[in-house]
Write an enzyme that holds these catalytic residues in place. Structure first.
Site, mmCIF file in Angstrom:
data_model
loop_
_atom_site.group_PDB
_atom_site.id
_atom_site.type_symbol
_atom_site.label_atom_id
_atom_site.label_comp_id
_atom_site.label_asym_id
_atom_site.label_seq_id
_atom_site.Cartn_x
_atom_site.Cartn_y
_atom_site.Cartn_z
ATOM 1 N N HIS A 73 7.047 47.125 33.952
ATOM 2 C CA HIS A 73 6.503 45.712 33.750
ATOM 3 C C HIS A 73 7.449 44.609 34.415
ATOM 4 O O HIS A 73 7.225 43.516 34.047
ATOM 5 C CB HIS A 73 6.389 45.201 32.507
ATOM 6 C CG HIS A 73 7.539 45.134 31.389
ATOM 7 N ND1 HIS A 73 7.489 45.607 30.140
ATOM 8 C CD2 HIS A 73 8.727 44.808 31.825
ATOM 9 C CE1 HIS A 73 8.942 45.505 29.775
ATOM 10 N NE2 HIS A 73 9.621 44.924 30.746
ATOM 11 N N HIS A 105 16.871 51.858 33.894
ATOM 12 C CA HIS A 105 17.196 50.761 34.794
ATOM 13 C C HIS A 105 18.245 49.708 34.057
ATOM 14 O O HIS A 105 18.445 49.859 33.021
ATOM 15 C CB HIS A 105 16.023 49.770 35.428
ATOM 16 C CG HIS A 105 15.417 49.028 34.354
ATOM 17 N ND1 HIS A 105 14.754 49.640 33.331
ATOM 18 C CD2 HIS A 105 15.190 47.484 34.220
ATOM 19 C CE1 HIS A 105 14.002 48.634 32.753
ATOM 20 N NE2 HIS A 105 14.360 47.456 33.034
#
Length: 286
Positions: free
Chosen positions: A12, A193
């Site tokens: 997202h 990440h």
């Protein structure tokens, strides 16, 4: 009872929303990611869901560090989007599946989950970007929504095991919902990440593929790591895999993989998309 048709799991990243706004879907940097949604679009056109239940994490638009619920369920008639500072266009409100929200809330409380009930709730890019990816260019809202926010920001974080249990309780609630509505489940965020600190830019392909390989057939394998372990393995923002784990629990036991896409990097993020379809008892016999 409501029919759970399947689940969509996707990154997202706010930059995806900017790419959509600028029409960069065929840009060489973005095309490998956006191409992963072509099977999703075809599947949605055939599945025709009425409601989307979305497991996501808020990034400060609705909750902040001073008030951070572990699990929060929206129970609003509609959900507003607002400017988050990423340069994303502010989207029109999303209609809420309010009666279903309260049914889920009542079932979760009866199942001994202590949740925050939100009769007003703003939704950020973690919800708006996946919906824009799934129904590109939609002038109207094709589904009503039930947003379920999971804390992935403020320690102590919920465990993967608890998030899977949350999803399974939502599955029970959906199965007991006296309606013929068709429900699609979303898990958003990740994969690995880290956006800041000494490990900024960290990506762990091995852990990502471990998650992708096990999410469908063996979701309990993803619960072997603590929340701190997951941060070590996937980066401080990679903990968003908790949203995927909860969403997988909401699908029930029998699923089959329809499509999968993995692409790195997008904005220092390992971006992935997976589509799982629920398998009915009749389909299993066939």
């Amino acid at each position: 009872m409501a029919q759970i048709v399947g689940g969509i799991f996707t990154s997202h990243v706010p930059a995806i929303g900017n790419a959509i706004a600028k029409g960069l879907q065929d840009d060489p940097y973005w095309k490998p990611f956006f191409d992963g949604f072509h099977p999703v679009h075809r599947w949605l056109a055939a599945a025709k869901p009425d409601v989307a239940v979305l497991f996501y994490n808020d990034h400060g638009l609705n909750f902040f560090l001073d008030k951070m619920p572990t699990f929060a369920v929206g129970a609003a008639a509609r959900y507003e989007n607002a400017d988050e500072g990423w340069g994303l266009p502010v989207m029109a409100p999303f209609p809420g599946a309010q009666a279903l929200s309260w049914h889920i809330i009542e079932h979760l409380v009866a199942s001994e989950f202590d949740i925050t009930m939100c009769q007003e709730m703003k939704v950020d890019h973690a919800l708006t970007v996946p919906l824009a990816l799934s129904w590109p260019g939609a002038d109207t809202r094709p589904v009503t929504i039930v947003p379920i926010a999971i804390n992935t920001v403020q320690h102590p974080l919920p465990s993967a095991k608890r998030c899977l249990a949350l999803g399974r309780a939502v599955h029970e609630a959906l199965r007991s919902w006296k309606s013929d509505e068709r429900v699609v489940v979303f898990g958003t965020g990740g994969l690995s990440h880290q956006l800041d600190g000494q490990r900024a830019g960290f990506i762990n392909k091995d852990y990502d593929h471990f998650c992708l390989e096990n999410l469908g057939p063996a979701p309990d394998a993803l619960t072997r790591h603590s929340a701190v372990d997951i941060i070590e393995l996937a980066g401080s923002q990679g903990i968003e895999i908790l949203n995927w784990i909860a969403a997988r629990g909401a699908l029930g036991e029998s699923v089959r993989e329809v499509s999968r896409n993995y692409h790195i990097p997008i904005s220092n993020t390992a971006a992935a998309t997976m589509l799982l379809e629920t398998v009915t008892a009749l389909q299993k016999v066939a």
